[in-house]
Scaffold this motif. Sequence first.
Motif, mmCIF file in Angstrom:
data_model
loop_
_atom_site.group_PDB
_atom_site.id
_atom_site.type_symbol
_atom_site.label_atom_id
_atom_site.label_comp_id
_atom_site.label_asym_id
_atom_site.label_seq_id
_atom_site.Cartn_x
_atom_site.Cartn_y
_atom_site.Cartn_z
ATOM 1 N N GLY A 1 0.819 -1.201 0.000
ATOM 2 C CA GLY A 1 0.000 0.000 0.000
ATOM 3 C C GLY A 1 0.852 1.249 0.000
ATOM 4 O O GLY A 1 2.039 1.221 0.350
ATOM 5 N N TRP A 2 0.233 2.334 -0.429
ATOM 6 C CA TRP A 2 0.860 3.658 -0.354
ATOM 7 C C TRP A 2 -0.054 4.563 0.470
ATOM 8 O O TRP A 2 -1.280 4.565 0.292
ATOM 9 C CB TRP A 2 1.056 4.257 -1.742
ATOM 10 N N PHE A 3 0.576 5.319 1.344
ATOM 11 C CA PHE A 3 -0.127 6.264 2.197
ATOM 12 C C PHE A 3 0.618 7.592 2.133
ATOM 13 O O PHE A 3 1.760 7.651 1.678
ATOM 14 C CB PHE A 3 -0.149 5.763 3.648
ATOM 15 N N ARG A 4 -0.028 8.641 2.584
ATOM 16 C CA ARG A 4 0.650 9.932 2.616
ATOM 17 C C ARG A 4 0.216 10.727 3.829
ATOM 18 O O ARG A 4 -0.863 10.515 4.365
ATOM 19 C CB ARG A 4 0.374 10.720 1.336
ATOM 20 N N GLN A 5 1.089 11.625 4.223
ATOM 21 C CA GLN A 5 0.793 12.486 5.362
ATOM 22 C C GLN A 5 1.246 13.897 5.046
ATOM 23 O O GLN A 5 2.444 14.144 4.868
ATOM 24 C CB GLN A 5 1.469 11.975 6.636
ATOM 25 N N ALA A 6 0.286 14.787 4.972
ATOM 26 C CA ALA A 6 0.575 16.193 4.738
ATOM 27 C C ALA A 6 0.844 16.877 6.078
ATOM 28 O O ALA A 6 0.416 16.386 7.125
ATOM 29 C CB ALA A 6 -0.602 16.855 4.024
ATOM 30 N N PRO A 7 1.533 18.010 6.056
ATOM 31 C CA PRO A 7 1.831 18.716 7.304
ATOM 32 C C PRO A 7 0.560 19.029 8.097
ATOM 33 O O PRO A 7 -0.408 19.549 7.549
ATOM 34 C CB PRO A 7 2.507 20.000 6.817
ATOM 35 N N GLY A 8 0.580 18.662 9.366
ATOM 36 C CA GLY A 8 -0.549 18.960 10.235
ATOM 37 C C GLY A 8 -1.755 18.051 10.056
ATOM 38 O O GLY A 8 -2.801 18.285 10.674
ATOM 39 N N LYS A 9 -1.612 17.018 9.243
ATOM 40 C CA LYS A 9 -2.742 16.122 9.000
ATOM 41 C C LYS A 9 -2.372 14.688 9.344
ATOM 42 O O LYS A 9 -1.202 14.360 9.514
ATOM 43 C CB LYS A 9 -3.179 16.210 7.537
ATOM 44 N N GLY A 10 -3.370 13.848 9.441
ATOM 45 C CA GLY A 10 -3.142 12.443 9.717
ATOM 46 C C GLY A 10 -2.722 11.692 8.468
ATOM 47 O O GLY A 10 -2.766 12.222 7.349
ATOM 48 N N ARG A 11 -2.300 10.473 8.659
ATOM 49 C CA ARG A 11 -1.872 9.647 7.535
ATOM 50 C C ARG A 11 -3.102 9.200 6.737
ATOM 51 O O ARG A 11 -4.084 8.735 7.305
ATOM 52 C CB ARG A 11 -1.080 8.440 8.051
ATOM 53 N N GLU A 12 -2.993 9.295 5.437
ATOM 54 C CA GLU A 12 -4.126 9.066 4.539
ATOM 55 C C GLU A 12 -3.823 7.925 3.582
ATOM 56 O O GLU A 12 -2.738 7.863 2.996
ATOM 57 C CB GLU A 12 -4.390 10.356 3.752
ATOM 58 N N PHE A 13 -4.789 7.058 3.391
ATOM 59 C CA PHE A 13 -4.659 5.982 2.415
ATOM 60 C C PHE A 13 -4.640 6.562 1.009
ATOM 61 O O PHE A 13 -5.431 7.459 0.676
ATOM 62 C CB PHE A 13 -5.826 5.008 2.562
ATOM 63 N N VAL A 14 -3.747 6.036 0.174
ATOM 64 C CA VAL A 14 -3.662 6.478 -1.222
ATOM 65 C C VAL A 14 -4.051 5.342 -2.166
ATOM 66 O O VAL A 14 -4.948 5.496 -3.000
ATOM 67 C CB VAL A 14 -2.253 6.977 -1.561
ATOM 68 N N ALA A 15 -3.368 4.204 -2.042
ATOM 69 C CA ALA A 15 -3.615 3.098 -2.967
ATOM 70 C C ALA A 15 -3.099 1.812 -2.347
ATOM 71 O O ALA A 15 -2.233 1.827 -1.473
ATOM 72 C CB ALA A 15 -2.948 3.347 -4.311
ATOM 73 N N ALA A 16 -3.630 0.692 -2.830
ATOM 74 C CA ALA A 16 -3.159 -0.616 -2.392
ATOM 75 C C ALA A 16 -3.255 -1.592 -3.551
ATOM 76 O O ALA A 16 -4.025 -1.392 -4.493
ATOM 77 C CB ALA A 16 -3.966 -1.118 -1.196
ATOM 78 N N ILE A 17 -2.458 -2.659 -3.445
ATOM 79 C CA ILE A 17 -2.436 -3.665 -4.481
ATOM 80 C C ILE A 17 -2.325 -5.032 -3.826
ATOM 81 O O ILE A 17 -1.616 -5.203 -2.839
ATOM 82 C CB ILE A 17 -1.269 -3.408 -5.472
ATOM 83 N N SER A 18 -3.044 -5.991 -4.384
ATOM 84 C CA SER A 18 -3.044 -7.332 -3.825
ATOM 85 C C SER A 18 -1.718 -8.042 -4.071
ATOM 86 O O SER A 18 -0.850 -7.556 -4.799
ATOM 87 C CB SER A 18 -4.184 -8.143 -4.455
ATOM 88 N N ARG A 19 -1.560 -9.200 -3.478
ATOM 89 C CA ARG A 19 -0.304 -9.934 -3.542
ATOM 90 C C ARG A 19 0.078 -10.297 -4.974
ATOM 91 O O ARG A 19 1.245 -10.242 -5.351
ATOM 92 C CB ARG A 19 -0.396 -11.190 -2.672
ATOM 93 N N SER A 20 -0.870 -10.671 -5.745
ATOM 94 C CA SER A 20 -0.602 -11.046 -7.137
ATOM 95 C C SER A 20 -0.550 -9.843 -8.066
ATOM 96 O O SER A 20 -0.079 -9.952 -9.202
ATOM 97 C CB SER A 20 -1.683 -11.999 -7.628
ATOM 98 N N GLY A 21 -1.060 -8.732 -7.594
ATOM 99 C CA GLY A 21 -1.164 -7.549 -8.447
ATOM 100 C C GLY A 21 -2.459 -7.497 -9.226
ATOM 101 O O GLY A 21 -2.697 -6.553 -9.979
#
Length: 124
Positions: A35-55
């Motif tokens: 998975g990919w997540f992101r955190q902007a200044p002053g904000k909580g961590r946010e889900f961006v994208a995910a991929i299964s084991r096989s893709g």
Amino acid sequence: QVQLVESGGGLVQAGGSLRLSCAASGRTFSSYAMGWFRQAPGKGREFVAAISRSGGSTYYSDSVKGRFTISRDNAKNIASLQMNTLQPVDTAVYYCAAVSGPFSVGTDVGWDYWGQGTQVTVSS
């Protein structure tokens, strides 16, 4: 144990593109959803994208759907995030994560391993 190292962040103008990579250690990369997540200044961590084991399955937040693409290469132990049409609101530290069990899309709860993050800055 899995160690994750992100790369590819940087400064880009609005409308531009970046490709983030997440290199994973170990011989069991294909056992983990990524998975990919992101955190902007002053904000909580946010889900961006995910991929299964096989893709074979991918998941995106509404804010990036249609602009970002997650992929993986299980032979090279790499997960990637192609980011197009970047906007200033995409400015954040981006983290990759791995999970060995089931995961819930949209939350950072339950992910087993995290990288150190890579900064993405989008100028207007």
